[in-house]
Enzyme design. Structure first.
Site, mmCIF file in Angstrom:
data_model
loop_
_atom_site.group_PDB
_atom_site.id
_atom_site.type_symbol
_atom_site.label_atom_id
_atom_site.label_comp_id
_atom_site.label_asym_id
_atom_site.label_seq_id
_atom_site.Cartn_x
_atom_site.Cartn_y
_atom_site.Cartn_z
ATOM 1 N N LEU A 1 57.543 93.758 -92.257
ATOM 2 C CA LEU A 1 58.707 94.015 -93.098
ATOM 3 C C LEU A 1 59.942 93.929 -92.215
ATOM 4 O O LEU A 1 59.897 94.260 -91.030
ATOM 5 C CB LEU A 1 58.631 95.417 -93.733
ATOM 6 C CG LEU A 1 57.490 95.691 -94.715
ATOM 7 C CD1 LEU A 1 57.527 97.155 -95.163
ATOM 8 C CD2 LEU A 1 57.566 94.772 -95.936
ATOM 9 N N ASP A 2 61.047 93.485 -92.801
ATOM 10 C CA ASP A 2 62.304 93.445 -92.056
ATOM 11 C C ASP A 2 62.698 94.848 -91.601
ATOM 12 O O ASP A 2 62.287 95.850 -92.195
ATOM 13 C CB ASP A 2 63.430 92.867 -92.924
ATOM 14 C CG ASP A 2 63.208 91.405 -93.279
ATOM 15 O OD1 ASP A 2 62.519 90.717 -92.510
ATOM 16 O OD2 ASP A 2 63.732 90.971 -94.324
ATOM 17 N N ARG A 3 63.527 94.896 -90.581
ATOM 18 C CA ARG A 3 63.931 96.183 -90.002
ATOM 19 C C ARG A 3 64.485 97.143 -91.056
ATOM 20 O O ARG A 3 64.135 98.326 -91.075
ATOM 21 C CB ARG A 3 64.982 95.935 -88.915
ATOM 22 C CG ARG A 3 65.539 97.214 -88.305
ATOM 23 C CD ARG A 3 66.511 96.919 -87.194
ATOM 24 N NE ARG A 3 67.023 98.143 -86.593
ATOM 25 C CZ ARG A 3 67.751 98.185 -85.484
ATOM 26 N NH1 ARG A 3 68.078 97.060 -84.863
ATOM 27 N NH2 ARG A 3 68.173 99.332 -85.009
ATOM 28 N N ARG B 1 65.130 88.080 -100.663
ATOM 29 C CA ARG B 1 66.564 88.141 -100.369
ATOM 30 C C ARG B 1 67.254 86.832 -100.745
ATOM 31 O O ARG B 1 68.345 86.826 -101.330
ATOM 32 C CB ARG B 1 66.767 88.467 -98.888
ATOM 33 C CG ARG B 1 66.200 89.817 -98.488
ATOM 34 C CD ARG B 1 66.065 89.975 -96.990
ATOM 35 N NE ARG B 1 67.367 89.983 -96.312
ATOM 36 C CZ ARG B 1 67.515 90.023 -94.999
ATOM 37 N NH1 ARG B 1 66.442 90.050 -94.203
ATOM 38 N NH2 ARG B 1 68.720 90.047 -94.466
#
Length: 366
Positions: A187-189, A289
């Site tokens: 997962l992205d930060r 996104r």
């Protein structure tokens, strides 16, 4: 899986493996630290321990290159000036001896970089939250907190979830499993929510194959800008590199991109915001996104694909008494649910994580 490197006296140097394999050991594609092969019976670096040194072997194709320039290309978590200072101070050794910045490298030489601390600010691993949803001998599933990096990458060497999981594994506090957790997806930060790790090589391979073949089911919650008109729908737009972007990892919806599909449904909407449940049917980088931005409803506070500005009370209601209070300052994306088959038993399993307080408070705003 957790990217291995070289650290501590118990592990052999990459040059030893080069002699056995006849090829240079390259850096990991995730963290740019040296790779060690698993088929030699050597465990990956213990990421619960600080990295003390990195050993590289010069490949034939790098013959004649300057030491400082060559290092800059592979030690991406330090600046060139930092590396040059280390060389001057004698903390970079070539075949065991200090060397000049402009030294010309020869094939097979061993270059040892002494690391005197983590590449990022010192973040104690006990301050990296590990909220366990499920754990057994082969699998651990956590509720990832926003703002945490999953694995060592770039300048993040010791301040990641993987590091904290290694510390937890080696703590001797009855944690099940014989090996420290390994990455099977990311997962992205700034994305929060359900994140799974394998706890042995068999589980890693099986889970990795299931993710690759899309035999898992995932759903995300996103708070986006504006009122999405349709109650549900499908975004079917190919995704590929954004050739016009200054940021290398940025992607875009492009005609010659890879097929990408996202199904969505509206959970809640107002004139200014919508809470959207997204079901990615493909697994492209930054897919949700990019897709949501492409239909004119970017995720709030998305620094790459939307407006990075923090959401304040004034943006929702300028008449309120506390207009400058910040409600959200990270991308409003949360991994709500992950459904998999257990890698060892085949049992169907589903894991959920509730919206974290920052996102829950935002959708609860009047």
């Amino acid at each position: 899986m957790a990217p291995p490197g070289v650290g501590g006296p118990a592990l052999r140097a990459p040059s030893d493996y080069q002699a056995e394999r006849g090829a240079a050991v390259g850096p990991c594609r995730w963290c740019h630290l040296p790779r060690l092969p698993y088929n030699r019976g050597v465990a990956p670096r213990d990421l619960s321990q600080p990295l003390r040194e990195i050993v590289y072997s010069v490949a034939p194709g790098d013959a004649g290159r300057r030491l400082d320039i060559w290092l800059q290309g592979i030690v991406t978590w330090r600046s060139r000036s930092d590396l040059q200072r280390r060389i001057v101070e004698g903390r970079v050794l070539v075949d065991g001896q200090p060397a000049r910045k402009g030294a010309k490298l020869q094939p097979g030489q061993e270059v040892r970089v002494m690391v005197d601390g983590p590449a990022t600010e010192d973040v104690p691993t006990d301050q990296i939250p590990i909220r366990v949803i499920h754990e057994d001998q082969s699998l651990i599933v956590i509720d990832k907190a926003p703002g945490t990096v999953v694995h060592p990458v770039g300048r993040h060497v010791m301040d990641t979830i993987v590091n904290a999981l290694h510390v937890r594994h080696h703590s001797g506090e009855g944690v099940p499993g014989d090996q420290p957790p390994m990455i099977v997806h990311r997962l992205d930060r700034d994305t929060s929510g359900v994140l799974a790790f394998a706890k042995d090589e068999t589980a890693r391979k099986r889970l990795g194959a299931d993710f690759e073949a899309r035999r898992v089911d995932k759903s995300y919650l996103a708070i986006v800008s504006g009122s999405v008109a349709d109650d549900r729908g499908t975004i079917d737009l190919p995704i590929g590199p954004d050739v016009d972007a200054d940021i290398k990892l940025k992607v875009a919806c492009v005609a010659d991109g890879k097929p990408s599909r996202t199904d969505f449904e509206i959970v809640q909407r107002s004139e200014l915001l919508s809470l959207v449940r997204c079901h990615p049917r493909t697994g492209r980088q930054h897919q949700l996104r990019v897709h949501l931005a492409a239909i004119g409803h970017p995720i709030l506070c998305d620094r790459l694909y939307g407006d990075p500005t923090a959401v304040t009370v004034a943006m929702l209601d300028p008449t309120r008494a506390d207009p400058d209070r910040v409600l959200l300052d990270r991308q409003a994306l949360h991994a709500e649910r992950l459904a998999i088959n257990h890698p060892m038993t085949g049992e169907p399993m589903s894991f959920e994580a509730a919206l974290p307080p920052d996102l829950a408070s935002l959708v609860a705003e009047p």
